[in-house]
Each structure stands twice: as structure tokens, then as C-alpha cells.
Design a protein around this motif. Structure first.
Motif, PDB file in Angstrom:
ATOM      1  N   TYR A 138      83.709   6.119  18.676  1.00 43.33           N
ATOM      2  CA  TYR A 138      84.959   7.035  19.057  1.00 43.33           C
ATOM      3  C   TYR A 138      86.057   6.323  19.741  1.00 43.33           C
ATOM      4  O   TYR A 138      85.934   5.046  20.373  1.00 43.33           O
ATOM      5  N   LEU A 139      87.449   6.417  19.270  1.00 38.82           N
ATOM      6  CA  LEU A 139      88.522   5.636  20.017  1.00 38.82           C
ATOM      7  C   LEU A 139      89.892   6.753  19.898  1.00 38.82           C
ATOM      8  O   LEU A 139      89.899   7.378  19.133  1.00 38.82           O
ATOM      9  N   VAL A 140      90.393   6.480  21.132  1.00 33.79           N
ATOM     10  CA  VAL A 140      91.699   7.247  21.345  1.00 33.79           C
ATOM     11  C   VAL A 140      92.553   6.144  21.681  1.00 33.79           C
ATOM     12  O   VAL A 140      92.583   5.475  22.604  1.00 33.79           O
ATOM     13  N   LYS A 141      93.795   6.458  20.998  1.00 35.62           N
ATOM     14  CA  LYS A 141      94.902   5.422  20.967  1.00 35.62           C
ATOM     15  C   LYS A 141      96.208   6.263  21.037  1.00 35.62           C
ATOM     16  O   LYS A 141      96.415   7.527  20.748  1.00 35.62           O
TER      17      LYS A 141
ATOM     18  N   THR B 270     100.024   9.965  14.698  1.00 37.74           N
ATOM     19  CA  THR B 270      99.131  11.143  14.682  1.00 37.74           C
ATOM     20  C   THR B 270      98.560  11.507  13.465  1.00 37.74           C
ATOM     21  O   THR B 270      97.422  11.989  13.429  1.00 37.74           O
ATOM     22  N   ASN B 271      99.200  11.231  12.243  1.00 34.76           N
ATOM     23  CA  ASN B 271      98.385  11.639  11.016  1.00 34.76           C
ATOM     24  C   ASN B 271      97.570  10.488  10.465  1.00 34.76           C
ATOM     25  O   ASN B 271      96.925  10.803   9.593  1.00 34.76           O
ATOM     26  N   GLN B 272      97.327   9.678  11.497  1.00 34.00           N
ATOM     27  CA  GLN B 272      96.343   8.688  11.020  1.00 34.00           C
ATOM     28  C   GLN B 272      94.905   9.028  11.683  1.00 34.00           C
ATOM     29  O   GLN B 272      93.804   8.295  11.834  1.00 34.00           O
ATOM     30  N   THR B 273      95.025   9.996  12.541  1.00 28.13           N
ATOM     31  CA  THR B 273      93.843  10.696  13.281  1.00 28.13           C
ATOM     32  C   THR B 273      93.043  11.175  12.319  1.00 28.13           C
ATOM     33  O   THR B 273      93.164  11.889  11.360  1.00 28.13           O
ATOM     34  N   SER B 274      91.678  10.425  12.250  1.00 23.85           N
ATOM     35  CA  SER B 274      90.580  10.649  11.148  1.00 23.85           C
ATOM     36  C   SER B 274      89.360  10.020  11.552  1.00 23.85           C
ATOM     37  O   SER B 274      89.091   9.273  12.358  1.00 23.85           O
ATOM     38  N   MET B 275      88.504  10.163  10.662  1.00 18.39           N
ATOM     39  CA  MET B 275      87.137   9.463  10.623  1.00 18.39           C
ATOM     40  C   MET B 275      87.632   8.351   9.585  1.00 18.39           C
ATOM     41  O   MET B 275      87.880   8.429   8.498  1.00 18.39           O
ATOM     42  N   TYR B 276      86.905   6.998  10.053  1.00 17.04           N
ATOM     43  CA  TYR B 276      87.069   5.702   9.126  1.00 17.04           C
ATOM     44  C   TYR B 276      85.843   5.386   9.114  1.00 17.04           C
ATOM     45  O   TYR B 276      84.988   5.241   9.809  1.00 17.04           O
ATOM     46  N   LEU B 277      85.354   5.140   7.829  1.00 20.40           N
ATOM     47  CA  LEU B 277      84.017   4.515   7.248  1.00 20.40           C
ATOM     48  C   LEU B 277      84.311   3.099   6.631  1.00 20.40           C
ATOM     49  O   LEU B 277      85.087   3.067   5.720  1.00 20.40           O
ATOM     50  N   CYS B 278      83.450   2.428   6.807  1.00 20.69           N
ATOM     51  CA  CYS B 278      83.378   1.023   6.284  1.00 20.69           C
ATOM     52  C   CYS B 278      82.107   1.170   5.450  1.00 20.69           C
ATOM     53  O   CYS B 278      81.271   1.730   5.678  1.00 20.69           O
ATOM     54  N   ALA B 279      82.152   0.417   4.378  1.00 16.55           N
ATOM     55  CA  ALA B 279      81.124   0.125   3.283  1.00 16.55           C
ATOM     56  C   ALA B 279      80.906  -1.185   2.800  1.00 16.55           C
ATOM     57  O   ALA B 279      82.240  -1.967   2.744  1.00 16.55           O
ATOM     58  N   SER B 280      79.958  -1.560   2.369  1.00 20.70           N
ATOM     59  CA  SER B 280      79.909  -2.936   1.639  1.00 20.70           C
ATOM     60  C   SER B 280      78.760  -2.937   0.344  1.00 20.70           C
ATOM     61  O   SER B 280      77.898  -1.908   0.288  1.00 20.70           O
ATOM     62  N   SER B 281      79.080  -3.675  -0.337  1.00 24.17           N
ATOM     63  CA  SER B 281      78.098  -3.605  -1.772  1.00 24.17           C
ATOM     64  C   SER B 281      77.893  -4.980  -2.255  1.00 24.17           C
ATOM     65  O   SER B 281      78.803  -5.914  -1.966  1.00 24.17           O
TER      66      SER B 281
ATOM     67  N   THR C 153      83.938   5.539  12.643  1.00 22.43           N
ATOM     68  CA  THR C 153      84.608   5.525  13.708  1.00 22.43           C
ATOM     69  C   THR C 153      85.582   6.822  13.539  1.00 22.43           C
ATOM     70  O   THR C 153      86.474   6.759  13.063  1.00 22.43           O
ATOM     71  N   ARG C 154      85.414   7.719  14.601  1.00 21.33           N
ATOM     72  CA  ARG C 154      86.542   8.719  14.779  1.00 21.33           C
ATOM     73  C   ARG C 154      87.603   8.218  15.802  1.00 21.33           C
ATOM     74  O   ARG C 154      87.478   8.013  16.814  1.00 21.33           O
ATOM     75  N   LEU C 155      88.604   7.999  15.159  1.00 20.42           N
ATOM     76  CA  LEU C 155      89.996   7.750  15.807  1.00 20.42           C
ATOM     77  C   LEU C 155      90.872   9.073  15.969  1.00 20.42           C
ATOM     78  O   LEU C 155      91.221   9.692  14.980  1.00 20.42           O
ATOM     79  N   THR C 156      91.132   9.007  17.328  1.00 17.90           N
ATOM     80  CA  THR C 156      92.343  10.335  17.641  1.00 17.90           C
ATOM     81  C   THR C 156      93.527   9.358  18.173  1.00 17.90           C
ATOM     82  O   THR C 156      93.428   8.416  18.950  1.00 17.90           O
ATOM     83  N   VAL C 157      94.490   9.627  17.691  1.00 21.29           N
ATOM     84  CA  VAL C 157      95.984   9.193  17.967  1.00 21.29           C
ATOM     85  C   VAL C 157      96.508  10.105  18.606  1.00 21.29           C
ATOM     86  O   VAL C 157      96.977  11.258  17.959  1.00 21.29           O
ATOM     87  N   THR C 158      97.088  10.035  19.910  1.00 24.55           N
ATOM     88  CA  THR C 158      97.760  11.035  20.848  1.00 24.55           C
ATOM     89  C   THR C 158      99.326  10.646  20.880  1.00 24.55           C
ATOM     90  O   THR C 158      99.593   9.432  20.890  1.00 24.55           O
TER      91      THR C 158
END
Lengths: 113, 113
Positions: free
Chosen positions: B10-13, B83-94, B108-113
């Protein structure tokens, strides 16, 4: 370009009932097809995949999906669900020569006692 | 087991801040991906990398940049968070371009206030 449509955003069912999660895709080229599952507070995990050969593919936990080329569908089924199957399920496609997955909108499966 | 870890759950920015999201994989995979996950929209690809210092834009790269200085680490940068970048961010690899499976981090759940 490819696109994926998951026809149901939420599917509530009772424990031990059968379930079908629907997925349709659009592509001008042949594709590989995938189902991923996301349990609460976790990342996505591959559930099963169709690459070629038999159109019916199975997972280790009782799910199966059938590739239907004429209907451009890859529906996911389970004959009897458990509480632990509660999760969000994502259908995805990828062209054989590429590495980028295109995901559907996701279907939240909720299994109630 | 492949492990993909993300630096924060979780991240709040604040609006306008520069934000770094870090992702590390421990299986010597060639490809790494950043997605954002929003309800009703599924996963959308922001950027991916197929080698160190190599990157390609995904479907929604606007407002984001990435860095891959070492094979195991892939960073997503929000130059000026909105604020429109408030979202869940997922990283993946292959493992490689032809690999069938992508391995995901927990998000990572990012909240932009």
C-alpha cells in the motif's frame, strides 16, 4: 489486435453448484488462450491454458475450459465449486509469436455456503 | 518457485509527487511487465521490458516511465502523480518471449490524494 470480453462481471453461486464463466475473444490471427485466477489480496496465477491440440483443457483443481473456434469462446467451467474457489478470474489471449497478454475485464466468482 | 516481489503493498502519495514502484524477480527472467488493474477494466499493460535497458510501451503508457538497469529489477515511475493514477499496480515476469506463463507479484495499491 486482440480483444477479450468476459460476459459476466459477478457470478454468485452456492457451494457444490456448477459454474460457468464466459469468455469471448476477437482476433485476426490465431491466439493462445489463458485463464488466470486472483485470490483475495494476491497476484494472478495461471489456472489453465490452450495452445493447440485438444480443445478441452483442465486444471489441477477441477476447472476445465473448452476452446470453440467457431464461436471464438473459451468458457471456464467447474461441475461443483467450493468456498475456496471464491476469487476473480481473468481470461487472456496472446498471439503465438508475441509476449503481450490481452486481458478481459475479470469475473468475480463468489461461492456462498 | 518463481518469486516476484513488489516494494510496497500500500502506498499513499500526494498529487504532483514523483512515485517509484519497484519490482524484483528471482528467476533470471528476460521479460518484465507493469500492469494497472481497475474494477471493470481488467488488467491493462503500461510498459514491458524484454531485456536490460530495453522497454516498450504498452496500451496506456501516458504519465508513466520505466527503468530496467538490472535484469532482476523493473521500476515504474510516475513523474507527477495525479488522482487518476490511483489504482492497483501489478508487476509480472516471464522467462522469454515464447514463454506461456507470466508470474505476478502481489500488487501495490497506490492512492494519490
Amino acid at each position: 489486435a486482440q480483444s477479450v470480453t468476459q460476459l459476466d462481471s459477478q457470478v454468485p453461486v452456492f457451494e457444490e453448484a456448477p459454474v460457468e464463466l464466459r469468455c469471448n475473444y476477437s482476433s485476426s490471427v490465431s491466439v493462445y488462450l489463458f485463464w488466470y485466477v486472483q485470490y483475495p489480496n494476491q497476484g494472478l496465477q495461471l489456472l489453465l491454458k490452450y495452445l493447440s491440440g485438444s480443445t478441452l483443457v483442465e486444471s489441477i483443481n477441477g476447472f476445465e475450459a473448452e476452446f470453440n473456434k467457431s464461436q471464438t469462446s473459451f468458457h471456464l467451467r467447474k461441475p461443483s465449486v467450493h468456498i475456496s474457489d471464491t476469487a476473480e478470474y481473468f481470461c487472456a489471449v496472446r498471439p503465438p509469436g508475441g509476449s503481450r497478454l490481452t486481458f478481459g475485464e475479470g469475473t468475480q466468482l463468489t461461492v456462498n455456503p | 518457485d518463481v518469486k516476484v516481489t513488489q516494494s510496497s503493498r500500500y502506498l499513499v502519495k500526494r498529487t504532483g509527487e514523483k512515485v517509484f514502484l519497484e519490482c524484483v524477480q528471482d528467476m533470471d527472467h528476460e521479460n518484465m511487465f507493469w500492469y494497472r488493474q481497475d474494477p471493470g477494466l481488467g488488467l491493462r499493460l503500461i510498459y514491458f521490458s524484454y531485456d536490460v535497458k530495453m522497454k516498450e510501451k504498452g496500451d496506456i503508457p501516458e504519465g508513466y516511465s520505466v527503468s530496467r538497469e538490472k535484469k532482476e529489477r523493473f521500476s515504474l515511475i510516475l513523474e507527477s502523480a495525479s488522482t487518476n493514477q490511483t489504482s492497483m499496480y501489478l508487476c509480472a515476469s516471464s522467462a522469454s518471449l515464447g514463454s506461456y506463463e507470466q508470474y505476478f507479484g502481489p500488487g501495490t495499491r497506490l492512492t494519490v490524494t
